[in-house]
Design an enzyme around this catalytic site. Structure first.
Site, short mmCIF file in Angstrom:
data_model
loop_
_atom_site.label_atom_id
_atom_site.label_comp_id
_atom_site.label_asym_id
_atom_site.label_seq_id
_atom_site.Cartn_x
_atom_site.Cartn_y
_atom_site.Cartn_z
N GLU A 84 15.40 89.71 70.63
CA GLU A 84 15.54 89.10 69.30
C GLU A 84 15.17 90.01 68.13
O GLU A 84 15.87 90.01 67.10
CB GLU A 84 14.73 87.79 69.23
CG GLU A 84 15.30 86.64 70.06
CD GLU A 84 15.03 86.77 71.56
OE1 GLU A 84 14.14 87.56 71.94
OE2 GLU A 84 15.70 86.09 72.36
N ASP A 92 15.58 76.96 69.18
CA ASP A 92 16.00 78.15 68.45
C ASP A 92 17.50 78.27 68.15
O ASP A 92 17.93 78.30 66.99
CB ASP A 92 15.52 79.42 69.19
CG ASP A 92 15.84 79.43 70.70
OD1 ASP A 92 16.40 78.44 71.20
OD2 ASP A 92 15.52 80.43 71.36
N ARG A 119 26.00 83.43 79.03
CA ARG A 119 26.03 84.74 79.71
C ARG A 119 27.38 84.98 80.39
O ARG A 119 27.98 86.05 80.23
CB ARG A 119 24.91 84.83 80.75
CG ARG A 119 23.54 84.65 80.13
CD ARG A 119 22.43 84.87 81.15
NE ARG A 119 21.18 84.28 80.67
CZ ARG A 119 19.97 84.75 80.94
NH1 ARG A 119 19.82 85.81 81.68
NH2 ARG A 119 18.90 84.15 80.47
N GLU A 174 22.90 78.46 80.20
CA GLU A 174 22.77 79.87 80.61
C GLU A 174 24.08 80.43 81.12
O GLU A 174 24.43 81.57 80.84
CB GLU A 174 21.68 80.02 81.68
CG GLU A 174 20.28 79.63 81.24
CD GLU A 174 19.67 80.58 80.21
OE1 GLU A 174 20.30 81.58 79.84
OE2 GLU A 174 18.53 80.28 79.76
C1 DMJ Z 1 18.91 85.05 75.93
O1 DMJ Z 1 19.40 84.47 77.06
C2 DMJ Z 1 19.50 84.46 74.70
O2 DMJ Z 1 19.28 85.31 73.63
C3 DMJ Z 1 18.94 83.11 74.39
O3 DMJ Z 1 19.42 82.61 73.19
C4 DMJ Z 1 17.45 83.18 74.32
N1 DMJ Z 1 16.87 83.78 75.45
C5 DMJ Z 1 17.42 85.00 75.95
C6 DMJ Z 1 16.87 86.25 75.35
O4 DMJ Z 1 15.58 86.22 74.98
#
Ligand code: DMJ
Length: 673
Positions: free
Chosen positions: A573, A437, A308, A304
């Site tokens: 998404e 994912d 970010r 994270e």
């Molecule tokens: C974000 O932090 C990123 O897109 C991550 O890959 C998946 N989760 C969240 C958004 O849904």
């Protein structure tokens, strides 16, 4: 007492001078008397000796001087008052006001207010920016040709020149409807019908962006303006109630901390740049410069904080050319490195960035597969920019390791990997949703980032998509929507996370980069499904997870929602994929779908006092049950992709030059097409 009268000979008029001399008062008699009483009486006598005209003239002069004196005293008093106040302020802040403005010259032009008096602080406009040792775009052999929009103001010198130009234009053309250029955006003076007083505090409205190849600027359209408005509303909430904290809680008008690193602010930096919100950007930049400190005894999640914070700082550095962001990126990058000190070199999930220690979650020594394989774009870019290969080496090793690891199912990976053994764990469960994912997303994106040379990445990606087709695709009833389900120990589940909706965009990006044309076909069918996950729900907003109906049942839609899954976290998404689909096809329906989604966010998640909130129940329009939290990715991703989706400017983050990380932070492609 003696009284005498002198008669002016030949004078038609008789003028009298009366002199009264007492012996004690006579000069020379009784010696020199300079007592106050004597002087007063003597003046009075002289006064009386004057003609009426003379007295009037003198009185007038006195009156005039008195008025002048009063006026100048008042203005001196004001000056003194302001000097006194100013020095009191200076004592309070410990800084001198003009210096404060100059101490850290902004990368962006300082906000120009319509009525700003540019003569107030002459040093400000004359100040030459300091030389920046770090304003560069990586080793020269890897440098990309940045789009014109980004290079226009790439140095602070250019920026300060632009400030001067703006000031000049402001002075000369104050009343004209001038168009001002800023970081490639062309800004028109406020054209709204608001009262002049409210205009002063409103930042200029960006109305055009300039493309690289087109000479004519591309106008910003109504939908983009609506995104800007939404962003400003969200930002207002963050600024008023959560400034410098991780996330806004818009209902309780407070905040929540996760890492204590101003997550929302950092995640939103490049969005502000792209949307042209220079005042907001400048303010946030100041916070990064003065208040963002990584030397903190705090545990952060490696994934994270990489996507970010590191990703956000790197992309902002690229867009703004401001070395501050690269310095901060290096700092956090170095502090995250202890995560890789594991027996298998598969990183731990958590790092204490102050202590330099790392550890797995308390209950396991496993890490999540998506997490350890979705930090590569950022660390590789950090190596390229710093010339220090340790970052890239660490993350490349993870990919090489996973490449040869057994336990995959036709390219599909399990969700966990052990940091001691380096083996997959919890075998047999395969999903494109949570915990797996972005592994798939980053296979393709690393391949593109590196100039399409790293064949193992491409191989793994292609194999995985074949695995998806073979094991996870099904069609729902009644609408026959193609969806991506899950496989658990040989059993298919018709469950699909909203997270999976990144896939149409990724497939389209691959097809755009020369991969199989049927990937594009699949992208088209899947984005329709993702849209239906919104359209078939009462609020027009998707839940976190849906279950598709495999068999037609009277009165049933394709999409079923379980009570535990009916929340919406403002995730990006679907909008992300709509953006890719529109870029590559030009089909306006994708913009229209995105527009519907934006309106529904406004309808059901907007908090009047500022900010947007996650909701608990997408099926109840009369009470969607606000959760009181605005995730940082709403500003970092959702609104950014909305703005890009509505734009007809393909050079507004050109997809042949930039690759978006999984948090929507654009990073340069090393060898652009
Ligand atoms: C974000 O932090 C990123 O897109 C991550 O890959 C998946 N989760 C969240 C958004 O849904």
């Amino acid at each position: 007492m003696y009284s005498g009268a002198a008669v002016a000979a030949g004078s038609p008029r008789r003028d009298f001078i009366s002199v009264t001399l007492g012996p004690e008062e006579a000069v020379g008699v009784g010696g020199y008397n300079n007592s106050k009483a004597w002087r007063r009486r003597s003046c009075w006598r002289k006064w009386k000796q004057l003609s009426r005209l003379q007295r009037s003239v003198i009185l007038f002069l006195f009156a005039f001087l008195a008025v002048c004196g009063v006026i100048s005293f008042t203005s001196m008093g004001e000056t003194w008052k302001s000097i006194t106040n100013k020095s009191l302020d200076d004592q309070r802040t410990g800084q001198e006001i003009p210096r404060l403005k100059l101490a850290n010259p902004a990368v962006l032009p300082a906000p120009q207010k319509a009525d700003a008096n540019h003569g107030d602080y002459p040093e400000l406009s004359l100040q030459k920016p300091p030389k920046l040792p770090h304003v560069r775009r990586g080793p020269s052999n890897l440098q990309i040709k940045a789009p014109r929009r980004d290079t226009r103001l790439k140095t602070q010198h250019d920026t300060m020149r632009a400030v001067e130009e703006l000031a000049e234009a402001d002075k000369v053309e104050k009343t004209e409807k001038s168009i001002i250029s800023w970081r490639g955006a062309v800004i028109e003076p406020d054209q709204s019908t608001e009262s002049p007083s409210s205009k002063v505090t409103e930042p200029e409205k960006p109305s055009f962006v300039e493309t690289e190849d087109q000479k004519e600027p591309v106008p910003i359209n109504e939908r983009q303006l609506a995104v800007i408005e939404a962003f400003r509303h969200a930002w207002k909430g963050y600024k008023d109630f959560a400034w410098g904290h991780d996330e806004l809680k818009p209902l309780s008008k407070s905040y929540s901390e996760w890492f204590g690193l101003g997550l929302t602010l950092i995640d939103a930096l490049d969005t502000m740049w792209i949307l042209g919100l220079k005042e907001e950007f400048e303010e946030a930049r100041k916070w990064v410069a003065n208040d963002l400190v990584f030397d903190k005894n705090v545990d952060v999640n490696l994934f994270e904080s990489t996507i970010r914070i590191l990703g956000g700082l790197l992309s902002t550095y690229h867009l703004s050319g401001d070395s501050l962001f690269l310095e901060k990126a290096k700092d956090i990058g170095n502090r995250l490195m202890p995560a890789f000190k594991t027996p298998s070199k598969i990183p731990y999930s958590d790092v204490n960035i102050g202590r330099g220690t790392a550890h797995p979650p308390r209950w396991t020594s496993d890490s999540t597969v998506a997490e350890v394989t979705s930090i590569q774009l950022e660390f590789r870019e950090l190596s390229r920019l710093t010339g220090d290969e340790k970052f890239q080496k660490a993350v490349d090793e993870v990919m090489k390791h996973v490449h040869i690891l057994s336990g995959k199912n036709d390219g599909l990976v399990p969700m966990f990997i052990n940091t001691n053994s380096g083996q997959f764990t919890h075998l047999g469960v395969y999903t494109l949703g949570a915990r797996a994912d972005s592994y798939y997303e980053y296979l393709l994106k690393q391949w593109i980032q590196g100039g399409k040379k790293e064949n193992e990445l491409l191989e793994d990606y292609m194999r995985a998509i074949e695995g998806v087709k073979k094991h996870l695709l099904q069609r729902s009833e009644p609408k026959k929507l193609t969806f991506v389900g899950e496989l658990a120990h040989g059993h298919f589940s018709a469950k699909m996370d909203h997270l999976v909706c990144f896939l149409p965009g990724t497939l389209a990006l691959g097809a755009h980069n020369g991969l199989a044309a049927d990937h594009m076909k699949l992208a088209e069918t899947l984005i329709e499904t993702c849209y239906q996950m919104y359209a078939q729900v009462e609020t027009g907003l998707s839940p976190e997870i849906v279950h598709f109906n495999l068999h037609a049942q009277k009165g049933h839609k394709d999409v079923e929602i379980k009570p535990a899954d009916r929340h919406n976290l403002l995730r990006p998404e679907t909008v992300e994929s709509l953006f890719y689909m529109y870029r590559f096809t030009g089909d306006k329906k994708y913009q229209d779908w995105g527009w519907e989604i934006l309106q529904n966010f406004n309808r059901y998640t907007r908090v009047p006092t500022g900010g947007y909130t996650s909701i608990n129940n997408v099926q109840n329009p009369s009470n969607p049950e606000p959760r009181d939290k605005m995730e940082s990715f709403f500003l970092g991703e959702t609104l950014k992709y909305m703005f890009l989706l509505f734009s007809d400017d393909i050079d507004l983050i050109n997809l042949d030059k930039y690759i978006f990380n999984t948090e929507a932070h654009p990073l340069p492609i090393w060898v652009p097409a």
